[in-house]
Structure formats: structure tokens, C-alpha cells
Design a protein around this motif. Sequence first.
Motif, PDB file in Angstrom:
ATOM      1  N   VAL A 129      -6.176  -5.684  11.218  1.00  0.00           N
ATOM      2  CA  VAL A 129      -7.023  -4.554  11.624  1.00  0.00           C
ATOM      3  C   VAL A 129      -6.402  -3.234  11.190  1.00  0.00           C
ATOM      4  O   VAL A 129      -7.100  -2.316  10.723  1.00  0.00           O
ATOM      5  CB  VAL A 129      -7.260  -4.589  13.146  1.00  0.00           C
ATOM      6  CG1 VAL A 129      -7.917  -3.305  13.631  1.00  0.00           C
ATOM      7  CG2 VAL A 129      -8.140  -5.774  13.516  1.00  0.00           C
ATOM      8  N   MET A 130      -5.086  -3.116  11.337  1.00  0.00           N
ATOM      9  CA  MET A 130      -4.416  -1.894  10.887  1.00  0.00           C
ATOM     10  C   MET A 130      -4.569  -1.690   9.392  1.00  0.00           C
ATOM     11  O   MET A 130      -4.811  -0.556   8.929  1.00  0.00           O
ATOM     12  CB  MET A 130      -2.929  -1.964  11.247  1.00  0.00           C
ATOM     13  CG  MET A 130      -2.603  -1.671  12.684  1.00  0.00           C
ATOM     14  SD  MET A 130      -0.821  -1.756  12.988  1.00  0.00           S
ATOM     15  CE  MET A 130      -0.231  -0.480  11.881  1.00  0.00           C
ATOM     16  N   ALA A 131      -4.439  -2.763   8.619  1.00  0.00           N
ATOM     17  CA  ALA A 131      -4.567  -2.643   7.158  1.00  0.00           C
ATOM     18  C   ALA A 131      -5.983  -2.206   6.771  1.00  0.00           C
ATOM     19  O   ALA A 131      -6.159  -1.311   5.929  1.00  0.00           O
ATOM     20  CB  ALA A 131      -4.224  -3.984   6.502  1.00  0.00           C
ATOM     21  N   ILE A 132      -6.998  -2.800   7.394  1.00  0.00           N
ATOM     22  CA  ILE A 132      -8.375  -2.422   7.071  1.00  0.00           C
ATOM     23  C   ILE A 132      -8.646  -0.975   7.475  1.00  0.00           C
ATOM     24  O   ILE A 132      -9.265  -0.202   6.739  1.00  0.00           O
ATOM     25  CB  ILE A 132      -9.354  -3.381   7.766  1.00  0.00           C
ATOM     26  CG1 ILE A 132      -9.232  -4.788   7.186  1.00  0.00           C
ATOM     27  CG2 ILE A 132     -10.790  -2.889   7.606  1.00  0.00           C
ATOM     28  CD1 ILE A 132     -10.159  -5.794   7.819  1.00  0.00           C
ATOM     29  N   GLY A 133      -8.175  -0.585   8.677  1.00  0.00           N
ATOM     30  CA  GLY A 133      -8.363   0.797   9.117  1.00  0.00           C
ATOM     31  C   GLY A 133      -7.663   1.802   8.219  1.00  0.00           C
ATOM     32  O   GLY A 133      -8.196   2.888   7.951  1.00  0.00           O
ATOM     33  N   PHE A 134      -6.483   1.452   7.732  1.00  0.00           N
ATOM     34  CA  PHE A 134      -5.749   2.345   6.831  1.00  0.00           C
ATOM     35  C   PHE A 134      -6.505   2.536   5.515  1.00  0.00           C
ATOM     36  O   PHE A 134      -6.640   3.664   5.020  1.00  0.00           O
ATOM     37  CB  PHE A 134      -4.360   1.774   6.573  1.00  0.00           C
ATOM     38  CG  PHE A 134      -3.520   2.603   5.649  1.00  0.00           C
ATOM     39  CD1 PHE A 134      -2.916   3.764   6.111  1.00  0.00           C
ATOM     40  CD2 PHE A 134      -3.327   2.226   4.330  1.00  0.00           C
ATOM     41  CE1 PHE A 134      -2.140   4.540   5.253  1.00  0.00           C
ATOM     42  CE2 PHE A 134      -2.559   2.995   3.471  1.00  0.00           C
ATOM     43  CZ  PHE A 134      -1.967   4.159   3.935  1.00  0.00           C
ATOM     44  N   VAL A 135      -7.011   1.440   4.966  1.00  0.00           N
ATOM     45  CA  VAL A 135      -7.784   1.533   3.713  1.00  0.00           C
ATOM     46  C   VAL A 135      -9.026   2.397   3.922  1.00  0.00           C
ATOM     47  O   VAL A 135      -9.381   3.239   3.077  1.00  0.00           O
ATOM     48  CB  VAL A 135      -8.165   0.123   3.215  1.00  0.00           C
ATOM     49  CG1 VAL A 135      -9.149   0.214   2.046  1.00  0.00           C
ATOM     50  CG2 VAL A 135      -6.926  -0.638   2.784  1.00  0.00           C
ATOM     51  N   GLY A 136      -9.696   2.216   5.072  1.00  0.00           N
ATOM     52  CA  GLY A 136     -10.887   3.020   5.347  1.00  0.00           C
ATOM     53  C   GLY A 136     -10.574   4.492   5.512  1.00  0.00           C
ATOM     54  O   GLY A 136     -11.311   5.352   5.016  1.00  0.00           O
ATOM     55  N   CYS A 137      -9.488   4.820   6.208  1.00  0.00           N
ATOM     56  CA  CYS A 137      -9.114   6.228   6.398  1.00  0.00           C
ATOM     57  C   CYS A 137      -8.789   6.907   5.074  1.00  0.00           C
ATOM     58  O   CYS A 137      -9.268   8.016   4.796  1.00  0.00           O
ATOM     59  CB  CYS A 137      -7.909   6.312   7.343  1.00  0.00           C
ATOM     60  SG  CYS A 137      -8.299   6.053   9.082  1.00  0.00           S
ATOM     61  N   ILE A 138      -7.973   6.269   4.253  1.00  0.00           N
ATOM     62  CA  ILE A 138      -7.604   6.864   2.969  1.00  0.00           C
ATOM     63  C   ILE A 138      -8.832   6.981   2.053  1.00  0.00           C
ATOM     64  O   ILE A 138      -9.016   7.991   1.365  1.00  0.00           O
ATOM     65  CB  ILE A 138      -6.502   6.031   2.286  1.00  0.00           C
ATOM     66  CG1 ILE A 138      -5.248   5.993   3.172  1.00  0.00           C
ATOM     67  CG2 ILE A 138      -6.156   6.610   0.927  1.00  0.00           C
ATOM     68  CD1 ILE A 138      -4.657   7.348   3.469  1.00  0.00           C
ATOM     69  N   GLY A 139      -9.681   5.957   2.055  1.00  0.00           N
ATOM     70  CA  GLY A 139     -10.883   6.024   1.239  1.00  0.00           C
ATOM     71  C   GLY A 139     -11.815   7.136   1.663  1.00  0.00           C
ATOM     72  O   GLY A 139     -12.446   7.790   0.820  1.00  0.00           O
TER      73      GLY A 139
END
Length: 320
Positions: free
Chosen positions: A146-156
Motif C-alpha cells: 500500500v505504501m508503494a502504490i501510494g508513493f507512486v500515486g503521490c509522485i505521479g
Amino acid sequence: MRRSSTDESAYRRSPSPEGKEPGFARGGPFRRGSSLGGRAGAGAFFGPKAAQARSTSPKGSKYVVFYLDLSFIFLLELKRCSMARGCLQGVKYLMFAFNLLFWLGGCGVLGVGIWLAATQGNFATLSSSFPSLSAANLLIATGTFVMAIGFVGCIGAIKENKCLLLTFFVLLLLVFLLEATIAVLFLAYTDQIDRYAQQDLKRGLHLFGTKGNVGLTNAWSIIQTDFRCCGVSNYTDWFEVYNATRVPDSCCLEFSESCGLHAPGTWWKAPCYETVKVWLQENLLAVGIFGLCTALVQILGLTFAMTMYCQVVKADTYCA
């Protein structure tokens, strides 16, 4: 003195300077100009400069109209570009806030998993076939993902990067489809899953109290104490484990040291598998609400990601 007829006729037939009738007798120069044609008459009356100005004025008007059309089109495109940018900024901050909460939730789940692993060992490990499938390991894996997906979404969202936004959408879509597939398979094969789970739990009883299985031992002790049950399908399941008429002390109605060696009248009689199953059915509404909220959050994330991806593509198209 009376004129002679000869003089009168000569006077009446006196020619004009050009050998024609006087102009004003037939309408003057306007009449003559109209009879010779529009362009020749205009040239004869207004002069050569006026005729030249008249012939060149429509061309200049065409240039002015063309310039105004270009300006109007440019203003429309500028307005459309501004609107696209405004929509993009709104979706951008919404998606950033959503993914920030998503990332913080992953941090919380990961923290709980690490705490369980550090303090309780392999807590809630009940299966002998999947010893690594403990509550701590599940929480750690879920929190990390979940952290990895959230990080990708925030940066994107912040960088307005199409590649990262599409990656976030694909990952979240795969998770959503995997969850939906598991739910459908669970509902379709409920009876088979029940039988396999009971058999696997009974095999796991033989690991109770052995070295290296602290998590399984603690899990059974907590379940039997909290749910007031004993064994998987009956308290007699423990007889095969101990090869004697004995149960763990967590099966006793009143806990005391070595109370599992007493008579069966002092033990819980309810089977743990059915007791936990009834508890889940009684709390099915809460479980359903949790599942629906999880699905709604994922669908919301998919919508935000695809909406922002389309807005970025539009902004690049119109405002390049």
C-alpha cells in the motif's frame, strides 16, 4: 426685328462641342456615366485616384477580417487551455490528498505488522501448510504494498507524469481484480474451503507447544480463551495430539495450572471453527461494510488516476 427661318433653324441645330446633344438636356453627366458603364462612369466622375482607392479597399478589408478571425480563434484556444489547466490543478490536488492518506494508511498497517512480529512472534499462525501466513507477515506485506502504490500515486500527481499515473492505475486495477476474483472463488467453493480449512487446522494442532511454533501456540490459546471453545471440531481433537485424555489449559472453564488434565466437565465443549464462523456471520454487516469501503476507495483511486491522466494528455495537446 424678326429673324429669318434660316437663322432660327441654324440656331436650333447648333452642335455641341463634342458633336452631340448637351449633356444636361439628357440627364447630364450622371446619365452619361450610367450609360457608359459603372466603372467608366465612376472613373469619369470621381477621377483616377478615387477609382484606384475604391479598387484596393476590399482587399484591405479582407486582411482585417482575417486578422480578427485569427485573434478570436486564439482567444478561444487560450480560454480552453486555461480551463484545462484549472481542471488539471483541481484533480491534481485531490489525487495527491487521496494518495497521501493511502500512503499514511500503509505506514500504519506496516507499523502494526512490525510491532506484532517484534513482540508476538508469528502471531496468529494457525495453518501448518502455510507457516509464513501469519497476521504479522500479512500486515507487513500489505502495508509495504500500500505504501508503494501510494508513493507512486503521490509522485505521479505532483509531477503530472503520465507514466507514473498509468503505473498507479494498472497496479491498483490488478489489486482490485485480484480481490474480486478471490471473493468470487470463496463464494463459489465455500464447502470445499470449509473442509480443507478444518483438515489443515487439525494438522496444525500437532505443532502446538513445540519449539519454533510460538505464534501458533499463542494463537490457539487466545482463540480458545476469548471464544470459549476447545479444538477445531471438538475438544477430542486434542486427544490425538497428546495421545491422552488431555487438552490445553486454555480450554478450561476456570484457568489454572494443569487444569487440562482434569475431567471433561471442566472444559469448553464448543468447537472453535464453528464458533468463529458464527461470530463472522453475526458481524457480516461490519465485514461487508469494510469490504465495500475498501472497494470504494480503490475505485475512487482508479477514477482519480485515469481522470488526471486524461487531463494531462489534454493539457499537453492543447497547450504544447
